[in-house]
Design a protein around this motif. Sequence first.
Motif, PDB file in Angstrom:
ATOM      1  N   GLY A  12       2.442 -16.754 -47.252  1.00 14.20           N
ATOM      2  CA  GLY A  12       1.268 -15.877 -47.334  1.00 14.20           C
ATOM      3  C   GLY A  12       1.627 -14.415 -47.126  1.00 14.20           C
ATOM      4  O   GLY A  12       2.611 -14.090 -46.440  1.00 14.20           O
ATOM      5  N   VAL A  14       2.881 -11.906 -48.921  1.00 18.56           N
ATOM      6  CA  VAL A  14       4.130 -11.269 -49.359  1.00 18.56           C
ATOM      7  C   VAL A  14       3.908 -10.284 -50.510  1.00 18.56           C
ATOM      8  O   VAL A  14       4.854  -9.800 -51.109  1.00 18.56           O
ATOM      9  N   SER A  15       2.628 -10.018 -50.823  1.00 20.26           N
ATOM     10  CA  SER A  15       2.294  -9.031 -51.866  1.00 20.26           C
ATOM     11  C   SER A  15       2.167  -9.633 -53.276  1.00 20.26           C
ATOM     12  O   SER A  15       2.355  -8.936 -54.261  1.00 20.26           O
ATOM     13  N   THR A  17      -0.710 -10.691 -54.703  1.00 19.85           N
ATOM     14  CA  THR A  17      -1.900 -10.131 -55.343  1.00 19.85           C
ATOM     15  C   THR A  17      -1.682  -8.666 -55.699  1.00 19.85           C
ATOM     16  O   THR A  17      -1.981  -8.224 -56.811  1.00 19.85           O
ATOM     17  N   MET A 188       7.239  -4.697 -49.962  1.00 16.78           N
ATOM     18  CA  MET A 188       7.058  -4.148 -48.612  1.00 16.78           C
ATOM     19  C   MET A 188       8.417  -3.869 -47.982  1.00 16.78           C
ATOM     20  O   MET A 188       8.702  -4.238 -46.848  1.00 16.78           O
ATOM     21  N   PRO A 219       8.384  -0.347 -52.214  1.00 13.43           N
ATOM     22  CA  PRO A 219       8.423   0.120 -50.819  1.00 13.43           C
ATOM     23  C   PRO A 219       7.172  -0.292 -50.038  1.00 13.43           C
ATOM     24  O   PRO A 219       6.108  -0.496 -50.630  1.00 13.43           O
ATOM     25  N   ARG A 220       7.332  -0.430 -48.731  1.00 15.88           N
ATOM     26  CA  ARG A 220       6.142  -0.545 -47.879  1.00 15.88           C
ATOM     27  C   ARG A 220       5.462   0.819 -47.897  1.00 15.88           C
ATOM     28  O   ARG A 220       6.113   1.840 -47.674  1.00 15.88           O
ATOM     29  N   ILE A 224      -0.253   2.025 -50.999  1.00 18.66           N
ATOM     30  CA  ILE A 224      -0.436   0.712 -51.643  1.00 18.66           C
ATOM     31  C   ILE A 224      -1.418  -0.125 -50.825  1.00 18.66           C
ATOM     32  O   ILE A 224      -2.306  -0.767 -51.384  1.00 18.66           O
TER      33      ILE A 224
END
Length: 258
Positions: A12, A14-15, A17, A188, A219-220, A224
């Motif tokens: 869950g 981990v980006s 979407t 991230m 990048p984190r 974003i």
Amino acid sequence: MCRVIAVANQKGGVSKTTTSINLGVGLVKLGKKVALVDADPQGHLTMGLGFPKNVRVTLKNMMENIIMGIEFDPKEAILSHKEGVDVIPANKLLTGMDMSLLTAEDREKVLREYLELLEDDYDYIIIDCMPSLGMLTINALSAADSVLIPVQPQYYAADGLTELLKVVKGIKHRFNPELEIEGILFTMDSSRYNNSKRNKQAVKAAYGAEMRIFEQSIPRSEAIAETASEGISIFAYDNRSKGAKSYAELAQEVVNHA
Ligand SMILES: Nc1ncnc2c1ncn2[C@@H]1O[C@H](COP(=O)(O)OP(=O)(O)OP(=O)(O)O)[C@@H](O)[C@H]1O
Ligand SMILES: [Mg+2]
């Protein structure tokens, strides 16, 4: 020809979407016609693009029509976003789909059958998967030409991948011989930290020989993280940000790959 890409990782947050949305808009900016499919009952892709939770016609209705074998307009569910992507939305009602699929005929291929009705209209269809390897994700992998795997460069990142890759292999073997790995995408990413570098190295050492790892990592970034509540992509939020540049590069890598 349409390329269907499933964005999947059972881990869950981990980006998946965020990547589906921004890769999708990045591809639109390269002149491609793109549909995004929300295959997660959380409905985050739908909400993240500013559409309401209670949207009337969703992916669930489309899949039910396929299961029941009735004639329907496959475009009825499509919503148009102002940034040029089309969206097939979902909400929590999709939760019941895992159960409905269990008894359906050709249950692994229901989503595939639906997307085949749309393929003529798009260059890319991107499926945002839920964080599990249940029937909906199996449907997404059966429908896809390739799977893009977002990975956060944390210590256990390489561990979780083993299970996902086993499932991908199984689907390839049983239902979808053409399925490829599009690539592993680091998301991230705080590349200025040594431990992030180390963890990326570990993933590269474990998987780099068998599959592509995208040159570009994401990048984190605070920008974003803020886009979801605004219902827009990073491109509309701040086109000159690092995040926008990284997703533009990713879209270019995906196009180059085809
Ligand atoms: N590059 C990034 N920098 C900072 N925050 C990010 C970045 N990408 C995603 N986020 C934030 O991290 C959280 C999780 O992202 P996202 O919802 O895209 O992950 P997910 O893998 O789709 O989650 P789930 O498994 O629940 O579907 C969200 O709050 C999102 O705004
Ligand atoms: Mg998600």
